[in-house]
Design a protein around this motif. Sequence first.
Motif, PDB file in Angstrom:
ATOM      1  N   ALA A  29      -0.154  -4.071 -20.613  1.00  0.00           N
ATOM      2  CA  ALA A  29      -1.596  -3.848 -20.779  1.00  0.00           C
ATOM      3  C   ALA A  29      -2.100  -2.750 -19.845  1.00  0.00           C
ATOM      4  O   ALA A  29      -3.148  -2.866 -19.226  1.00  0.00           O
ATOM      5  N   GLY A  30      -1.288  -1.693 -19.732  1.00  0.00           N
ATOM      6  CA  GLY A  30      -1.756  -0.501 -19.059  1.00  0.00           C
ATOM      7  C   GLY A  30      -1.416  -0.362 -17.595  1.00  0.00           C
ATOM      8  O   GLY A  30      -1.681   0.689 -16.999  1.00  0.00           O
ATOM      9  N   GLN A  31      -0.834  -1.385 -16.972  1.00  0.00           N
ATOM     10  CA  GLN A  31      -0.482  -1.299 -15.562  1.00  0.00           C
ATOM     11  C   GLN A  31       0.906  -1.878 -15.329  1.00  0.00           C
ATOM     12  O   GLN A  31       1.326  -2.801 -16.048  1.00  0.00           O
ATOM     13  N   PRO A  32       1.635  -1.377 -14.312  1.00  0.00           N
ATOM     14  CA  PRO A  32       2.949  -1.948 -14.014  1.00  0.00           C
ATOM     15  C   PRO A  32       2.842  -3.429 -13.681  1.00  0.00           C
ATOM     16  O   PRO A  32       1.833  -3.889 -13.122  1.00  0.00           O
ATOM     17  N   LEU A  33       3.861  -4.170 -14.019  1.00  0.00           N
ATOM     18  CA  LEU A  33       3.878  -5.611 -13.756  1.00  0.00           C
ATOM     19  C   LEU A  33       3.490  -5.946 -12.324  1.00  0.00           C
ATOM     20  O   LEU A  33       2.725  -6.873 -12.068  1.00  0.00           O
ATOM     21  N   ILE A  34       4.014  -5.166 -11.389  1.00  0.00           N
ATOM     22  CA  ILE A  34       3.809  -5.482  -9.977  1.00  0.00           C
ATOM     23  C   ILE A  34       2.345  -5.374  -9.552  1.00  0.00           C
ATOM     24  O   ILE A  34       1.906  -6.021  -8.604  1.00  0.00           O
ATOM     25  N   ASP A  35       1.567  -4.582 -10.265  1.00  0.00           N
ATOM     26  CA  ASP A  35       0.157  -4.407  -9.894  1.00  0.00           C
ATOM     27  C   ASP A  35      -0.630  -5.701  -9.990  1.00  0.00           C
ATOM     28  O   ASP A  35      -1.603  -5.898  -9.249  1.00  0.00           O
ATOM     29  N   TYR A  36      -0.228  -6.596 -10.883  1.00  0.00           N
ATOM     30  CA  TYR A  36      -1.011  -7.812 -11.104  1.00  0.00           C
ATOM     31  C   TYR A  36      -0.900  -8.788  -9.933  1.00  0.00           C
ATOM     32  O   TYR A  36      -1.934  -9.240  -9.417  1.00  0.00           O
ATOM     33  N   PRO A  37       0.302  -9.157  -9.472  1.00  0.00           N
ATOM     34  CA  PRO A  37       0.344 -10.032  -8.289  1.00  0.00           C
ATOM     35  C   PRO A  37      -0.186  -9.347  -7.027  1.00  0.00           C
ATOM     36  O   PRO A  37      -0.764 -10.017  -6.162  1.00  0.00           O
ATOM     37  N   VAL A  38      -0.011  -8.038  -6.915  1.00  0.00           N
ATOM     38  CA  VAL A  38      -0.586  -7.334  -5.765  1.00  0.00           C
ATOM     39  C   VAL A  38      -2.110  -7.459  -5.780  1.00  0.00           C
ATOM     40  O   VAL A  38      -2.740  -7.743  -4.752  1.00  0.00           O
ATOM     41  N   ALA A  39      -2.713  -7.262  -6.949  1.00  0.00           N
ATOM     42  CA  ALA A  39      -4.169  -7.378  -7.054  1.00  0.00           C
ATOM     43  C   ALA A  39      -4.631  -8.795  -6.736  1.00  0.00           C
ATOM     44  O   ALA A  39      -5.659  -8.991  -6.068  1.00  0.00           O
ATOM     45  N   ALA A  40      -3.884  -9.790  -7.205  1.00  0.00           N
ATOM     46  CA  ALA A  40      -4.248 -11.180  -6.922  1.00  0.00           C
ATOM     47  C   ALA A  40      -4.172 -11.466  -5.422  1.00  0.00           C
ATOM     48  O   ALA A  40      -5.058 -12.129  -4.860  1.00  0.00           O
ATOM     49  N   ALA A  41      -3.117 -10.965  -4.770  1.00  0.00           N
ATOM     50  CA  ALA A  41      -2.981 -11.164  -3.323  1.00  0.00           C
ATOM     51  C   ALA A  41      -4.122 -10.498  -2.567  1.00  0.00           C
ATOM     52  O   ALA A  41      -4.674 -11.065  -1.616  1.00  0.00           O
ATOM     53  N   ARG A  42      -4.484  -9.301  -2.971  1.00  0.00           N
ATOM     54  CA  ARG A  42      -5.602  -8.609  -2.329  1.00  0.00           C
ATOM     55  C   ARG A  42      -6.911  -9.364  -2.517  1.00  0.00           C
ATOM     56  O   ARG A  42      -7.736  -9.446  -1.599  1.00  0.00           O
ATOM     57  N   THR A  43      -7.099  -9.924  -3.708  1.00  0.00           N
ATOM     58  CA  THR A  43      -8.347 -10.630  -3.999  1.00  0.00           C
ATOM     59  C   THR A  43      -8.533 -11.839  -3.099  1.00  0.00           C
ATOM     60  O   THR A  43      -9.666 -12.146  -2.691  1.00  0.00           O
ATOM     61  N   VAL A  44      -7.446 -12.533  -2.768  1.00  0.00           N
ATOM     62  CA  VAL A  44      -7.569 -13.707  -1.886  1.00  0.00           C
ATOM     63  C   VAL A  44      -7.526 -13.319  -0.413  1.00  0.00           C
ATOM     64  O   VAL A  44      -7.492 -14.189   0.457  1.00  0.00           O
ATOM     65  N   GLY A  45      -7.527 -12.033  -0.119  1.00  0.00           N
ATOM     66  CA  GLY A  45      -7.629 -11.571   1.262  1.00  0.00           C
ATOM     67  C   GLY A  45      -6.324 -11.463   2.010  1.00  0.00           C
ATOM     68  O   GLY A  45      -6.329 -11.368   3.253  1.00  0.00           O
ATOM     69  N   ALA A  46      -5.200 -11.469   1.308  1.00  0.00           N
ATOM     70  CA  ALA A  46      -3.907 -11.342   1.995  1.00  0.00           C
ATOM     71  C   ALA A  46      -3.761  -9.939   2.583  1.00  0.00           C
ATOM     72  O   ALA A  46      -3.923  -8.944   1.879  1.00  0.00           O
ATOM     73  N   LYS A  47      -3.436  -9.891   3.862  1.00  0.00           N
ATOM     74  CA  LYS A  47      -3.264  -8.600   4.527  1.00  0.00           C
ATOM     75  C   LYS A  47      -2.391  -8.793   5.751  1.00  0.00           C
ATOM     76  O   LYS A  47      -2.718  -9.603   6.613  1.00  0.00           O
ATOM     77  N   PRO A  48      -1.281  -8.051   5.814  1.00  0.00           N
ATOM     78  CA  PRO A  48      -0.811  -7.081   4.826  1.00  0.00           C
ATOM     79  C   PRO A  48      -0.104  -7.753   3.654  1.00  0.00           C
ATOM     80  O   PRO A  48       0.176  -8.950   3.685  1.00  0.00           O
ATOM     81  N   VAL A  49       0.203  -6.933   2.639  1.00  0.00           N
ATOM     82  CA  VAL A  49       1.073  -7.339   1.546  1.00  0.00           C
ATOM     83  C   VAL A  49       2.385  -6.599   1.742  1.00  0.00           C
ATOM     84  O   VAL A  49       2.404  -5.364   1.745  1.00  0.00           O
ATOM     85  N   VAL A  50       3.460  -7.336   1.944  1.00  0.00           N
ATOM     86  CA  VAL A  50       4.774  -6.736   2.195  1.00  0.00           C
ATOM     87  C   VAL A  50       5.579  -6.742   0.898  1.00  0.00           C
ATOM     88  O   VAL A  50       5.851  -7.805   0.329  1.00  0.00           O
ATOM     89  N   LEU A  51       5.915  -5.558   0.403  1.00  0.00           N
ATOM     90  CA  LEU A  51       6.737  -5.433  -0.793  1.00  0.00           C
ATOM     91  C   LEU A  51       8.204  -5.352  -0.392  1.00  0.00           C
ATOM     92  O   LEU A  51       8.595  -4.478   0.381  1.00  0.00           O
ATOM     93  N   VAL A  52       9.009  -6.250  -0.922  1.00  0.00           N
ATOM     94  CA  VAL A  52      10.455  -6.206  -0.693  1.00  0.00           C
ATOM     95  C   VAL A  52      11.073  -5.506  -1.902  1.00  0.00           C
ATOM     96  O   VAL A  52      11.146  -6.062  -2.999  1.00  0.00           O
ATOM     97  N   ALA A  53      11.490  -4.271  -1.713  1.00  0.00           N
ATOM     98  CA  ALA A  53      12.037  -3.451  -2.793  1.00  0.00           C
ATOM     99  C   ALA A  53      13.545  -3.341  -2.644  1.00  0.00           C
ATOM    100  O   ALA A  53      14.087  -3.440  -1.538  1.00  0.00           O
ATOM    101  N   GLY A  54      14.191  -3.115  -3.754  1.00  0.00           N
ATOM    102  CA  GLY A  54      15.647  -2.942  -3.755  1.00  0.00           C
ATOM    103  C   GLY A  54      16.043  -1.864  -4.729  1.00  0.00           C
ATOM    104  O   GLY A  54      16.143  -0.692  -4.382  1.00  0.00           O
ATOM    105  N   HIS A  55      16.260  -2.233  -5.992  1.00  0.00           N
ATOM    106  CA  HIS A  55      16.575  -1.245  -7.027  1.00  0.00           C
ATOM    107  C   HIS A  55      15.398  -0.275  -7.185  1.00  0.00           C
ATOM    108  O   HIS A  55      14.243  -0.669  -7.232  1.00  0.00           O
ATOM    109  N   GLN A  56      15.721   1.009  -7.235  1.00  0.00           N
ATOM    110  CA  GLN A  56      14.718   2.071  -7.361  1.00  0.00           C
ATOM    111  C   GLN A  56      13.588   1.880  -6.334  1.00  0.00           C
ATOM    112  O   GLN A  56      12.401   1.998  -6.643  1.00  0.00           O
ATOM    113  N   ALA A  57      14.011   1.607  -5.102  1.00  0.00           N
ATOM    114  CA  ALA A  57      13.041   1.325  -4.038  1.00  0.00           C
ATOM    115  C   ALA A  57      12.068   2.485  -3.835  1.00  0.00           C
ATOM    116  O   ALA A  57      10.876   2.269  -3.574  1.00  0.00           O
TER     117      ALA A  57
END
Length: 457
Positions: A29-57
């Motif tokens: 629906a127009g945005q990468p999958l990862i954007d949705y949980p990131v947006a939800a975490a930001r909305t509840v005030g989580a800071k920082p948000v740590v992304l654990v990347a691996g493939h195509q980091a």
Amino acid sequence: MDHVAAILLAAGKGTRMKSGLVKVLHPAAGQPLIDYPVAAARTVGAKPVVLVAGHQAEAVQGHYRGAEDIRCVLQKEQLGTGHAVACAREALAGFDGTVLILCGDTPLLRAETLERLIGFHQAQGATVTVLTAALDDPYGYGRIVRDGSGAVLRIVEQKDADPEEQEIREINSGIYCMDAAFLFGNIDSVGSDNAQKEFYLTDLVAVAVQKGLTCLALESDDPEEIMGVNDRSQLAEAARILRRRFNRELMLSGVTIIDPDQTYIDRGVVIGPDTVIHPNCHIGGKTIIGSGCTIDNGVTISGCRIADGCHIKSGSVLEDSELHEAVAVGPMAHLRPGTVLHAHVKIGNFVETKKIVMGEGSKASHLTYLGDAEIGRDVNIGCGTITCNYDGVNKHRTVIGDRAFIGSDVQLVAPVTVGRNSLVAAGTTVTNDVPPDSLAISRVPQVNKDGWRLKKK
């Protein structure tokens, strides 16, 4: 609510996607999958948000380059969820509070659910709280094993569950709240004695139970929310659910969507009340549409700003364009990037524009190409007109003054200027500037040969 940080697990390749693109960057629906949980975490005030990347980091990290609240860490080897969380420990050094652990492939998770999870976890003074759901078919998911009081005893993965445990319908979503001190003080105790030989984050539940600490579970009101995306079929299903949500929000705000199931509107699109959207439209790219507009069937709009009272007719395609009030476009028109249409402009059927500014009240009704042009007010562009703006090396501009009249089948060879209130006769090729208030005409003399057809017979 106490201070909250988030760890978002996004290291997996997503083998079942069968793609050269890492799973969490696939769009829904127009945005990468990862954007949705990131947006939800930001909305509840989580800071920082740590992304654990691996493939195509690099691609995952690059997607959030410049975001001050996002920290990226690398999981060089994908050795399980426990190992992934351990990779985030240094990024949260000194943090004292609740750590929210999320998955990068859960686009349906709502911020309201996370807020309820965090509130429950903190109010109960729990060490570990897991978000769960009850499924009719729990196959493939880890099962929640509770004691008689309802506290969580352990989480058993599908491949490690015995027949009795496999009958349990309450499943692990992979979403947790954990006390930071407990999490990072015990993450190294997680072993890999399981069928997958991986370090499961779920084993921390057993560790907490052994220490006599409180482990709880909160069941989601909507099992749909915890759906993870693992293949293209699930990606399409998640996108369908997201669009259904967006369309419902728009309709509740006063937008008429004739057939929501056949209308594709991406996240981030803004539409004003009393606008009517007909079926088979695709609207995305953070488009903004005003009030009282009509978008006919089969229209595609991306990255546009459309003011009140506009009418976009069937089959038209609009890209990165700006439309002022009461503009009419189409049917079957194509507005390419850089098009600016002022109020009451009419762009008719099979008209293509690119990098033009068209003044108020001007019109190009049919079968015309206008590129790299500045067109004044109340200008008439006749059928079959083209701006010849490219010489094979450079793009050149055409300027047409206010109230000019361009006849049918005119070629304007840029760079060229047509003065205000001038008339360019049908069939003219304009290669020199036309002064204001003038007539420009350029035609090969017509020759009639009497009796020619009879002689040929």
